[in-house]
Write an enzyme that holds these catalytic residues in place. Structure first.
Site, mmCIF file in Angstrom:
data_model
loop_
_atom_site.group_PDB
_atom_site.id
_atom_site.type_symbol
_atom_site.label_atom_id
_atom_site.label_comp_id
_atom_site.label_asym_id
_atom_site.label_seq_id
_atom_site.Cartn_x
_atom_site.Cartn_y
_atom_site.Cartn_z
ATOM 1 C CD GLU A 298 -1.784 -2.380 1.563
ATOM 2 O OE1 GLU A 298 -0.593 -2.651 1.861
ATOM 3 O OE2 GLU A 298 -2.711 -3.206 1.674
ATOM 4 C CG PHE B 88 -9.717 -10.103 10.687
ATOM 5 C CD1 PHE B 88 -8.456 -10.473 11.140
ATOM 6 C CD2 PHE B 88 -9.964 -10.110 9.324
ATOM 7 C CE1 PHE B 88 -7.468 -10.854 10.247
ATOM 8 C CE2 PHE B 88 -8.995 -10.499 8.431
ATOM 9 C CZ PHE B 88 -7.733 -10.862 8.886
ATOM 10 C CD GLN B 89 -7.398 -7.594 7.005
ATOM 11 O OE1 GLN B 89 -8.294 -7.312 6.217
ATOM 12 N NE2 GLN B 89 -6.231 -8.085 6.617
ATOM 13 C CE LYS C 167 -17.179 -6.830 2.858
ATOM 14 N NZ LYS C 167 -16.559 -8.143 3.167
ATOM 15 C CG MET D 5 22.736 12.317 3.716
ATOM 16 S SD MET D 5 23.890 13.458 2.922
ATOM 17 C CE MET D 5 22.906 14.068 1.553
#
Lengths: 187, 581
Positions: free
Chosen positions: B51, B113-114, B163, B482
């Site tokens: 993502e 969940f999630q 949802k 760096m």
């Protein structure tokens, strides 16, 4: 007059506040009134801004003030240097559901009030004395038992502080304060 | 009012907003929306590998087109993985609309969940976000999201969609009926203040334009007006990392980039100027160095659409709140109507002084016959691609990024995609894919370091799947360059964990992904190898093995004044403490 105070032209468009030295290190106390959409999370946005950017909150109150317009008024008392106060106002103004930011401290005279409840327990002369002082401070008794009073007092934070100091030796056991609500004077 | 499900509404709203591409990754909480995507052909969906990659791709897409980028990810880990990219977009003012799935409303708060508190987590890293609890509010909210993302100072916004809201039916409103509430940032600058600035420009002896990403965000009109203003006044111009390309690198008034690794002449001119005109930049700490010593003798004007940028770190004399294009238009008109005056003598002396600083040749480096110097690699890349008007450059973060900013020239805006504010390693590869999706025929090169590149290398899979011929030009020094440089300069050469002992074979990695790999380690072979990369019709991973211990100069050491620059020649003395007073 502007020249005498070493004011740069254009920096004082809206208020006398900007006449003061912007680089001053003096810590000032300002009362801000913030008009916001009454939507979920708006208070979290305001508080998150203060904690995320390291600003101070001395007092914060919030309630819906326009039921049809769904707007709430958040009154924030904050402290900081003039530069920090200006930055706080600009940052608040940037939050999408914020409609207006008013700095009541610089926009002219204003009134500030706070409501507090004090529970004072005791007997005998102390109990009588607390009632006498409450009368002087125009506090109301909103609950009473044989061993205790609950006083309700409204006033400036200084008045509430003063009342608290007097109640402490007389058996102050608990106190609740609402934080400050403020409005500008006049129409 | 048209009735439809929330999921269909999402797709309809995107279509009505003119969205052609979205970057995303499916999951349980966005399946109804993915089902709607399946049943249409107007919006292309790019399936990423992580993502974070989706958000950086959307950033590359947005930065190279001027349009908002759109991301679609699932709840919980989908949303949390997107947070780095969203923060990156916030810091660099990139307009994004991120749509996240959420567990059903009746499960919210249940540790489902999630489930994650997505609006809570992203509140400080979005310009604004919304949790939509009713399908009837969904279309309006998405339209509002596009409005907020693209107006005023652009930035990322997020819409969290449970949802059950996607499944339920509600009424759809098209954009024109959605209304934009009260959010209407000021775009016209204060005329009185603009006139004051013009007066200052007429007499200034040592003026400088200091431009930033705000010019590019304002759009093509701002770029045109800026160029006209610079040519007409003859003032020198420098730019931040984010503003490169607004004024052409080949323009005669161009001083090069300023800042921590900016050019000597640009930083010295900023320090010594008597009139600084900041256009769409924000006095970032990489620009100012020690704030107390920042350009002490100048009057300063600041044009910015975000009032909170004014006087945040540097007190300015002429604050102008407004959109760059609007303000520049007024500035030019007022300046012309007052007789196009400038201080010719002062300006001539100023350019003579700048010529002396330029003579220092701050970018000079010692080249080599045996090993490829990273600066040389970029000079060759520039020489071999400069003629391409459709060249887009992305970078990762680190030394290679600064060298790219120093050695590559940008003639047009929206051609340079880099993570400036947040400094996100792993930005460049996905960003380059986003750019290539928007410009399928263009030459898109990601100048990378091997450390940054590995952070999101899974996105090569996306590049292959969508046949985006992105060129991954990796300056491989087998070091976190760096970090190593700072350890060398400031931490007594103690290279704590700044190299990798187990790098992959990038050529074999390219083969494993199914694209072309090229390795080059000899300066004599470099031109041919670059030509081979450019000629190949498909993605290339170019493993350019460069000098391992090259430092990036010039440099303003952190906490120093911005005229106190370290040049390559001074570095040894600095390391030995001679310059550490």
């Amino acid at each position: 007059m502007a020249a005498a105070l070493n004011i740069q032209k254009g920096t004082s468009k809206h208020s006398a506040y900007d006449l003061r030295d912007p680089n001053s290190d003096v810590i000032e106390r300002h009362t801000l009134a913030v008009i916001v959409d009454n939507e979920p999370g708006v208070l979290a946005r305001v508080i998150g801004l203060f904690s995320g950017r390291g600003y101070n909150i001395d007092s914060l109150t919030v309630a819906e003030v326009d039921h049809t317009g769904h707007t709430s008024r958040i009154t924030i008392v904050t402290v900081g240097t003039p530069a920090v106060i200006e930055q706080i106002k600009a940052q608040l103004g940037r939050i999408v559901p914020v409609h207006e930011v008013h700095d009541l401290t610089v926009e002219g005279p204003s009134v500030e009030r706070e409501l507090a409840l004090f529970k004072v327990a005791g007997a005998g002369e102390k109990r009588v004395e607390s009632l006498r002082l409450a009368d002087i401070f125009r506090a109301n008794v909103v609950d009473s038992t044989l061993e205790s009073f609950v006083f309700e007092i409204t006033g400036t934070p200084q008045k509430v502080d003063a009342f608290a100091e007097l109640m402490r030796p007389l058996g102050l056991v608990e106190m609740a304060r609402t934080g400050i609500a403020a409005l500008s004077r006049g129409a | 009012m048209t009735q439809m499900t929330g999921a269909k509404m999402v797709v309809q709203a995107l279509k009505d907003q003119g969205v052609e591409v979205i970057f995303g990754y499916p999951g349980g909480a966005v399946l109804p929306i993915y089902d709607e995507l399946f049943m249409q052909n107007d919006i292309q969906h790019i399936l990423v590998r992580h993502e974070q990659g989706a958000v950086h791709m959307a950033e590359g897409y947005a930065r190279s087109t001027g349009k908002p980028g759109v991301v679609l990810v699932t709840s919980g880990p989908g949303a949390t993985n997107a947070v780095t990219g969203i923060t990156d977009a916030l810091m660099d003012s990139i307009p994004l609309v991120v749509l996240t799935g959420q567990v059903p409303t009746f499960m919210v708060g249940n540790d489902a969940f999630q489930e994650a508190d997505t609006v809570g987590i992203t509140r400080p890293c979005t310009k604004h976000n919304w949790l939509v609890k009713e399908t009837d509010r969904l279309a309006h909210t998405i339209h509002q999201a596009f409005h907020v993302a693209t107006s005023g100072r652009p930035g990322p916004v997020l819409v969290d969609i449970p949802k059950d809201v996607q499944f339920a039916t509600g009424s759809y409103v098209p954009p024109r009926e959605a209304g934009n509430a009260h959010y209407q940032p000021q775009v016209k600058g204060d005329r009185e203040m603009i006139t004051r600035l013009v007066e200052a420009m007429e007499t200034a002896e040592r003026p400088i334009f200091y431009t930033g990403g705000g010019v590019i965000n304002s759009g093509d009109a701002a770029t045109q007006l800026l160029r006209e203003l610079v040519e007409a006044t003859g003032f020198p111009i420098t730019s931040t990392l984010m503003g490169l390309g607004a004024y052409p690198a080949s323009g005669k008034n161009w001083l090069g980039m300023l800042g921590m690794h900016g050019l000597y002449e640009a930083n010295l001119a900023m320090h010594d100027c008597d009139l600084m005109i900041n256009i769409g930049a924000r006095f970032d700490d990489r620009i100012t160095g020690r704030v107390a010593d920042f350009s002490p003798g100048s009057r300063k004007a600041h044009i910015d659409i975000d009032p909170s940028s004014i006087n945040k770190t540097i007190r300015v004399d002429m604050p102008i709140i407004g959109d760059v294009a609007h303000v520049l238009e007024d500035m030019l008109r007022i300046w012309k109507s007052r007789g196009r005056k400038i201080n010719k003598e002062g300006l001539a002396r100023w350019w003579a002084q700048i010529a002396e600083w330029r003579a220092v040749e701050c970018l000079r480096y010692r080249n080599s016959d045996t090993v490829i110097k990273p600066q040389y690699a970029l000079q060759r890349l520039e020489a071999l691609t400069r003629h391409r008007a459709d060249r887009y450059i992305c970078t990762e973060v680190g030394q290679h990024q600064m060298w790219a900013a120093q050695f590559l020239g940008f003639e047009a805006p929206n051609r340079w995609m880099t993570s400036g504010g947040l400094g996100t390693m792993g930005y460049g590869l996905p960003a380059s894919i986003g750019v290539q999706i928007a410009h399928p025929e263009a030459l898109v090169i990601n100048v990378a370091g091997e450390g940054s590149w590995l952070m999101n290398m899974q996105e090569m899979g996306t590049a292959i799947q969508y046949r985006t011929p992105v060129k991954q030009f990796i300056l491989n020094n087998e070091r976190l360059g760096m970090v190593r440089q700072w350890q060398s300069l400031l931490h007594g050469n103690r290279y704590s964990h700044s190299w990798s002992e187990a790098l992959p074979d990038f050529v074999k990695l390219a083969e494993a992904f199914g694209c072309k790999g090229i390795r080059c380690s000899d300066p004599a072979d470099l031109d041919d190898a670059i030509a081979e990369m450019l000629a190949y019709d498909g993605p290339v991973i170019f493993d350019c093995l460069v000098e391992k211990h090259e430092d990036c100069f010039p440099m303003i050491p952190s906490g120093r004044a911005h005229n106190d620059m370290l040049l390559a020649a001074d570095a040894e003395a600095f390391k030995q403490g001679a310059a550490l007073v």
